[in-house]
Design an enzyme around this catalytic site. Structure first.
Site, short mmCIF file in Angstrom:
data_model
loop_
_atom_site.label_atom_id
_atom_site.label_comp_id
_atom_site.label_asym_id
_atom_site.label_seq_id
_atom_site.Cartn_x
_atom_site.Cartn_y
_atom_site.Cartn_z
N GLU A 132 0.91 -1.23 -0.04
CA GLU A 132 0.16 -0.13 -0.01
C GLU A 132 0.96 1.28 0.08
O GLU A 132 1.73 1.26 1.01
CB GLU A 132 -0.99 -0.15 1.30
CG GLU A 132 -1.68 -1.09 1.28
CD GLU A 132 -2.81 -1.25 2.46
OE1 GLU A 132 -2.65 -0.27 3.24
OE2 GLU A 132 -3.47 -2.42 2.85
N GLU B 44 -8.79 1.47 -4.16
CA GLU B 44 -9.59 1.18 -2.97
C GLU B 44 -10.35 2.36 -2.62
O GLU B 44 -9.68 3.41 -1.99
CB GLU B 44 -8.96 0.40 -1.92
CG GLU B 44 -10.11 -0.07 -0.92
CD GLU B 44 -9.62 -0.99 0.03
OE1 GLU B 44 -8.53 -1.65 -0.09
OE2 GLU B 44 -10.44 -1.77 1.02
#
Ligand code: KIV
Length: 253
Positions: A116, A183
Site C-alpha cells: 500500500e 480502493e
C-alpha cells in the site's frame, strides 16, 4: 488443451483490448482452486485474511509468518491465475525489509507482491521490480493506515487528494508496477487515473470505470456475514446455507 499461465503482461494486454480484469481473494488451497477453475485470472492472498479468516479487527495484526502460511496453501493449488500476495503491515518500511519480505513471499509460492502506498514507498517498489518480482500497487483508502486515519475513508473528493492520487499512480507506473488497486476512490477520480496510466487499475468500491474489479471473496459469497462493505452485494448467502444445513443434519440425528 493446455491453458497458458497468466503473467503480468496479460493484464496490460487485457487493458489494451478493453477487457475487464476480474480479481478475487483466496487464502487457502480449495478456494484458490475453485476461483481458478472459474477462470479468475488474478488471485490475491490479501491481508484481509486478518479479518475474514483469522478474526483480527483489522489488517494491522497480520504477520509475515501468517501470510507465508496462507500463500503456501494457496500456491499448492498451482493456479493458472497469477497468484499475488500482500506484504503485511510494517513489512516494507525500508528497501531492505521490502526486498527480504517480498523474497520470502515468493519462496512461499507468490508470483507477485502488493503493498500500500505510492511515492512514499517508491524506493521499495523499484527495488522489488529490479529484483524481478512483479509488483501490484494499492492506492486510495489504505487499510493498513486505519489506525493513523481513524477509520476507512473514501479518497479523491478533495482537489489535493485527487492530485496526490494521480501523482502516486504515475510514480507507480514509472517504477514498473504492473497494475494498481484503487480502493474506495471516488468514481470520477478512479476513471481519471485509469485513463491517465497505461497499466491497469483494479477497483474496489471505486466505481465501474476501472480496468478490473477486485473483491474479498468472502464478501461476494456471504461467508463472513458479520460485516459486508456497503459497495458489495453478496451473490450467495453461504453463511445462511451453512447454518440451515448444519441445523437440518443436527435435527436428523
Ligand atoms: O487484502 C485484501 O483483500 C486487499 C483487497 C481488498 C484489494 O487488499
Amino acid at each position: 488443451m493446455t491453458v497458458a499461465k497468466v503473467t503480468p503482461a496479460d493484464f496490460l494486454a487485457m487493458k489494451k483490448r478493453g477487457e475487464k480484469i476480474p480479481s478475487l481473494t483466496a487464502y487457502d488451497y480449495p478456494m484458490t482452486k475453485l476461483l481458478d477453475e472459474a477462470g479468475v485470472p488474478l488471485i490475491l492472498v490479501g491481508d484481509s485474511l486478518g479479518m475474514v479468516v483469522l478474526g483480527y479487527p483489522d489488517t494491522t495484526h497480520v504477520t509475515m509468518a501468517e501470510m507465508e502460511h496462507h500463500v503456501r496453501a494457496a500456491a499448492r493449488a498451482k493456479p493458472r491465475a497469477l497468484l499475488v500476495a500482500d506484504l503485511p503491515y510494517r513489512s516494507y518500511s525500508s528497501v531492505e525489509t521490502a526486498l527480504d519480505n517480498s523474497s520470502r513471499l515468493v519462496a512461499a509460492g507468490a508470483e507477485a507482491v502488493k503493498a500500500e502506498g505510492g511515492r512514499n514507498i517508491i524506493g521499495q517498489v523499484r527495488a522489488i521490480v529490479d529484483a524481478g518480482i512483479p509488483f501490484l500497487g494499492h492506492l486510495g483508502m489504505l487499510p493498513q493506515s486505519v489506525l493513523e486515519e481513524g477509520g476507512y475513508h473514501i479518497k479523491g473528493s478533495k482537489d489535493a487528494e485527487r492530485e496526490a492520487l494521480l501523482a502516486d499512480a504515475r510514480a507507480l507506473e514509472e517504477a514498473g508496477a504492473f497494475g494498481i488497486v484503487l480502493e474506495l476512490v471516488t468514481p470520477p477520480v478512479a476513471r481519471e487515473i485509469s485513463q491517465s496510466v497505461s497499466i491497469p487499475t483494479i477497483g474496489i468500491g471505486s466505481g465501474p470505470d476501472c480496468d478490473g474489479q477486485i473483491l474479498v471473496t468472502h464478501d461476494l459469497i456471504g461467508t463472513f456475514p458479520w460485516f459486508t462493505p456497503k459497495f458489495v452485494k453478496p451473490r450467495l448467502n453461504t453463511a445462511e446455507r451453512i447454518r440451515a444445513t448444519v441445523t437440518e443434519w443436527r435435527n436428523s440425528l
